[in-house]
Design a protein around this motif. Structure first.
Motif, PDB file in Angstrom:
ATOM      1  N   ARG A  68       0.857  -1.015   0.035  1.00  0.00           N
ATOM      2  CA  ARG A  68       0.063  -0.046   0.036  1.00  0.00           C
ATOM      3  C   ARG A  68       1.127   1.641   0.040  1.00  0.00           C
ATOM      4  O   ARG A  68       0.353   2.549  -0.583  1.00  0.00           O
ATOM      5  CB  ARG A  68      -0.792  -0.002   0.908  1.00  0.00           C
ATOM      6  CG  ARG A  68      -1.802   1.542   1.198  1.00  0.00           C
ATOM      7  CD  ARG A  68      -2.777   0.805   2.838  1.00  0.00           C
ATOM      8  NE  ARG A  68      -1.831   1.763   3.955  1.00  0.00           N
ATOM      9  CZ  ARG A  68      -1.511   2.649   3.766  1.00  0.00           C
ATOM     10  NH1 ARG A  68      -2.409   3.728   3.495  1.00  0.00           N
ATOM     11  NH2 ARG A  68      -0.996   3.313   4.978  1.00  0.00           N
ATOM     12  N   LEU A 128       0.732   3.969  -3.024  1.00  0.00           N
ATOM     13  CA  LEU A 128       1.062   5.819  -2.108  1.00  0.00           C
ATOM     14  C   LEU A 128       2.324   6.495  -2.862  1.00  0.00           C
ATOM     15  O   LEU A 128       2.505   7.610  -3.289  1.00  0.00           O
ATOM     16  CB  LEU A 128       1.029   5.211  -0.907  1.00  0.00           C
ATOM     17  CG  LEU A 128      -0.404   5.044  -0.067  1.00  0.00           C
ATOM     18  CD1 LEU A 128      -0.293   5.739   1.057  1.00  0.00           C
ATOM     19  CD2 LEU A 128      -1.539   6.377  -0.531  1.00  0.00           C
ATOM     20  N   ALA A 146      -1.176  11.453   1.923  1.00  0.00           N
ATOM     21  CA  ALA A 146      -2.352  10.319   1.900  1.00  0.00           C
ATOM     22  C   ALA A 146      -3.001  11.184   3.056  1.00  0.00           C
ATOM     23  O   ALA A 146      -4.676  10.956   2.695  1.00  0.00           O
ATOM     24  CB  ALA A 146      -2.062   9.457   3.287  1.00  0.00           C
ATOM     25  N   ASN A 205      -5.178  12.963   0.595  1.00  0.00           N
ATOM     26  CA  ASN A 205      -6.297  11.756  -0.464  1.00  0.00           C
ATOM     27  C   ASN A 205      -7.928  11.264   1.170  1.00  0.00           C
ATOM     28  O   ASN A 205      -8.778  11.112   0.549  1.00  0.00           O
ATOM     29  CB  ASN A 205      -5.411  10.410  -0.532  1.00  0.00           C
ATOM     30  CG  ASN A 205      -4.416  10.724  -1.972  1.00  0.00           C
ATOM     31  OD1 ASN A 205      -5.237  11.651  -2.231  1.00  0.00           O
ATOM     32  ND2 ASN A 205      -3.204   9.765  -2.654  1.00  0.00           N
ATOM     33  N   LEU A 215      -2.596   5.837   9.637  1.00  0.00           N
ATOM     34  CA  LEU A 215      -1.090   7.123   8.977  1.00  0.00           C
ATOM     35  C   LEU A 215      -1.470   6.332  10.389  1.00  0.00           C
ATOM     36  O   LEU A 215      -0.023   6.503  10.819  1.00  0.00           O
ATOM     37  CB  LEU A 215      -1.494   8.076   8.414  1.00  0.00           C
ATOM     38  CG  LEU A 215      -2.368   8.158   7.512  1.00  0.00           C
ATOM     39  CD1 LEU A 215      -2.885   9.702   7.054  1.00  0.00           C
ATOM     40  CD2 LEU A 215      -1.251   7.301   6.577  1.00  0.00           C
TER      41      LEU A 215
END
Length: 532
Positions: free
Chosen positions: A132, A136, A210, A213, A264
């Motif tokens: 993942r 990114l 991230a 997003n 995160l």
């Protein structure tokens, strides 16, 4: 497939683990077997090992040393230690050294299988996370963030931006604002300075990407949303068909907080600005959102504040600097009492009244206290590099990008570190006094640096360090000085023979006594006596 290595000096144990469990059914491959740690490391040089299953007691290299080496060279390998009840202390050391789990011997095969399968699931999760993050990174490299960021920033933060040109640039990035109402939010990573130190500059940029997003996807069902970064904060520009109040926006802000913490692994705070007609309202809304966060500075991490609180901030009063409380902090540090240090710092913070003062005023006062601590270190000859690291510049960055709780924790650590240095010096002084007292009491005996060190429970090297630091001399020179001063007093008594005086002063060799006496006084013992 997941690759398993079995390490045990007993062949029967290795064979049992290999044959009694259907490893292939669980997508696990036995990559090899080893009789000791050294043999296991040779296998790992040639084969990737996901899970290491090892005994503790083995010849050549035991399981504890093996796990330490594997944790250093192959950090992604999961280590499982096998030990009996009487080896539990070793198992604890292994967990500290890098073992992921441990099994008590003898273990049932289902216990072994369940534990290994659990580790394969953890490995699979870690691999998915790596994939993942790689996706990114790929998306980050392939986008054109700088043009977009610059245009959004100028649109929202400058006084009279060229709206038509900026909107045309944003349209190239498929960003448009077709609706009537505009507002803004600010998303702030809590304790950003600490997070940045934990992950490094490259990863933190990836995380901010991230977070953008996450924010844009969260608001997509409600309105148009475009995010940009400014001074490490994330600004969200919202464009809606109808007027939106703070009550409507709070659930979306909470969703950003949940997803940030889930994916995160850090928390964020959100400031909400007001909505109004016209794109020109964006600048005012951004300022309202920032003020709202500042007004809630005392509230800690994970907060949501709206523009109504920003309006209340205008009535906040600046607190005066509490000099008396600063003095109490310095006095507590000098005494070296941890509880008193913590209490005095809490009293200092309370005196600032952070719940009713501007954030800037609170931060400036805390920096002033940091500077007082820095000055105190210089005055007391404490190494400021050991206490403050790279200096006050780093502290300034920390204060600007951290929450109040983290700031106070950092300030407390600094104060305790200063107290530790001062206490170490006090202890060194007390120890040195005991060394001097011992020498003055036992100089007649055959003592040495080593024998004195044993008496006070330190190393001979530390004895030398203390004499050099405190008296700018060596241990042996000080011992000779004490002995020669004693001999000089005895020489006044003409009834005493010089050989007896030498022995009484700690010298068994009369000739050596003569040499040392002359070196220290410039005369032989006879000359000294005759000159009295």
């Amino acid at each position: 497939m997941f690759r398993l290595l079995i390490v045990d000096d007993e062949e029967r144990a290795r064979t049992g683990i290999r044959t009694l469990i259907d490893w292939a059914a669980h997508r696990i491959e036995i990559v090899g077997e080893a009789r000791d740690g050294a043999e296991a490391l040779e296998i790992m040089k040639l084969n990737r090992v996901d899970i290491l299953l090892t005994d503790i007691r083995m010849p050549v290299m035991d399981g504890l040393e093996l796990i330490e080496r594997v944790a250093e060279v192959y950090p992604n390998t999961k280590n499982v230690i096998m030990s009996g009840y009487d080896e539990f202390a070793y198992a604890q050391k292994a967990m500290t050294a890098g073992a992921s789990r441990y099994l008590l011997k003898p273990s049932r095969r289902q216990e072994i299988l369940d534990l290994v399968v659990q580790l394969t699931e953890e490995i699979a999760d870690e691999r998915r996370e790596e994939e993942r993050l790689e996706e990114l990174k790929s998306g980050f490299r392939e986008s054109f963030p700088f043009l977009k960021e610059n245009a959004l920033s100028r649109l929202a933060l400058t006084e009279r931006p060229p709206y038509d040109r900026l909107l045309a640039n944003l349209k190239l990035n498929d960003i448009s604002f077709p609706f009537t109402f505009f507002g803004a939010l600010v998303v702030q990573i809590d304790d950003f300075h600490r997070v940045q130190q934990s992950y490094g500059s490259v990863d933190i940029e990836l995380f901010k990407y991230a977070l953008k997003n996450i924010a844009e996807e969260t608001f997509a069902p409600l309105c148009r949303c475009a995010a940009f970064e400014h001074h490490d904060d994330l600004f969200l520009l919202l464009n809606a068909e109808e007027w939106l109040d703070a009550k409507t926006l709070v659930p979306y802000a909470e969703a950003i907080q949940r997803n940030s913490e889930r994916y995160l692994k850090f928390t964020v705070s959100v400031g909400i600005g007001s909505f109004d007609r016209s794109i020109r309202h964006l600048r005012a809304s951004c300022r309202e959102a920032e003020k709202a966060l500042n007004a809630r500075f005392y509230g800690g991490n994970g907060k949501i504040a709206d523009y109504l609180e920003a309006a209340e901030e205008e009535d906040f009063t600046h607190s005066s600097y509490p000099l008396a409380d600063e003095k109490a902090v310095l006095q507590a540090i000098a005494k070296g009492e941890q509880a008193a240090i913590r209490d005095s710092l809490q009293a200092f913070l309370s005196a600032l009244q952070p719940e009713s003062s501007l954030k800037e005023s609170v931060i400036n006062s805390i920096f002033a206290l940091y500077f007082a601590l820095y000055r105190d270190c210089i005055e007391k000859n404490v190494n400021v590099h050991e206490v403050f690291g790279s200096g006050l510049d780093e502290i300034t960055r920390m204060l600007a990008r951290s929450g109040l709780e983290h700031i106070m924790a950092s300030l407390t650590d600094t104060a305790l570190k200063i107290a530790e240095h001062l206490n170490a010096r006090k202890n060194g002084n007390r120890l040195f006094e005991s060394v001097l007292a011992y020498v003055r009491e036992h100089f007649r005996k055959d003592i040495s640096r080593e024998s004195v060190a044993r008496e006070v429970y330190v190393t001979p090297g530390y004895i030398s360090y203390l004499f050099k630091q405190q008296m700018q001399t060596s241990f042996i020179d000080y011992l000779h000085r004490i002995r020669i001063e004693h001999a000089s007093r005895l020489l006044k008594d003409h009834s005493l023979r010089i050989s007896d005086i030498a022995h009484e002063s700690g010298y068994q060799d009369e000739k050596y006594f003569f040499q040392v006496f002359k070196k220290h006084t410039g005369m032989t013992p006879n000359q000294y006596r005759n000159n009295l």
